[in-house]
Write an enzyme that holds these catalytic residues in place. Structure first.
Site: not given
Length: 217
Positions: A23, A26, A86-87, A175, A177, A203
């Site tokens: 990733s 940041k 992946d989120s 950061f 949503y 999550h």
């Protein structure tokens, strides 16, 4: 006298003590740094940007597919084990959009303000129809860990964080949503939580705990 055991997870000999984090986001990097430190993992996690690894092309149709694509990409280039996240945010009344397109929902990758504004706009007609009924949403995080690029047995972990979607943002932290993600039980948004509190229930925090539990002994 028997040896004293600590709570530190045991890293198997099949895994090197250097992992690549696939990733360059940041916000995610900051969260992973805190979460891995709290877990006392005896590994050094290297963000892929430090190895000049560019982002993979995420052309999967699910969080799991994209997490694996990113992990294999980083491992293939670095020659090291890799972990990828992946989120995104899923809103059931929108057919689980923005989903895997959360970071580029408004067309420009990583523009949080535009993504949030588009989500508010898309939900407004539904709010008008449902009156005061809350709109449900959930943050999803899938982690994929591969020992090498062609690992046939990747470790997969998933975390789900339930909440509601507000019509206006609240809070200055987090950061993505986070300013629209309302937690009824806490009467606050994800953007108003401290980093420690967020990591304990988010999550991503859930997914990392699942990942640690699956590491082979």
């Amino acid at each position: 006298m028997s040896a004293t055991h600590t709570s530190r997870p045991s890293i198997p000999s099949t895994l090197t003590n250097h992992w690549v984090l696939a990733s360059n986001n940041k916000g995610k990097l900051a969260e992973f740094k805190r979460l891995f430190a709290e877990a006392n993992l005896d590994v050094t996690v290297i963000p892929q940007g430090q190895l000049d690894i560019e982002d993979a092309i995420e052309d999967g149709l699910s969080f799991i597919e994209n997490a694996l694509i990113k992990a294999r990409h980083a491992s293939r280039i670095s020659g090291l084990p890799a972990i990828a996240d992946d989120s995104g945010l899923c809103v059931p009344v929108l057919g689980n959009a923005p989903g895997i397109y959360s970071a580029r929902y408004a067309g420009e990758h990583g523009n949080d303000s535009k993504n949030n504004a588009k989500l508010v706009t898309e939900l407004q007609p539904i709010r008008n129809e449902q009156a005061n009924e809350p709109i449900k949403g959930l943050f999803v995080c899938v982690l994929a860990m591969v020992r090498h690029a062609n690992d046939p047995l990747p470790i997969i972990a998933q975390g789900l964080w339930q909440g509601e979607i507000l019509a206006t943002p609240h809070g200055d932290g987090g950061f993505g949503y986070d300013p629209l993600f309302w937690l009824p039980e806490l009467q606050t948004t994800a953007a108003s939580l401290s980093a420690t509190d967020k990591n304990s229930i988010s999550h991503r925090g859930q997914a990392i705990q699942q990942l640690l539990a699956q590491l082979p002994l």
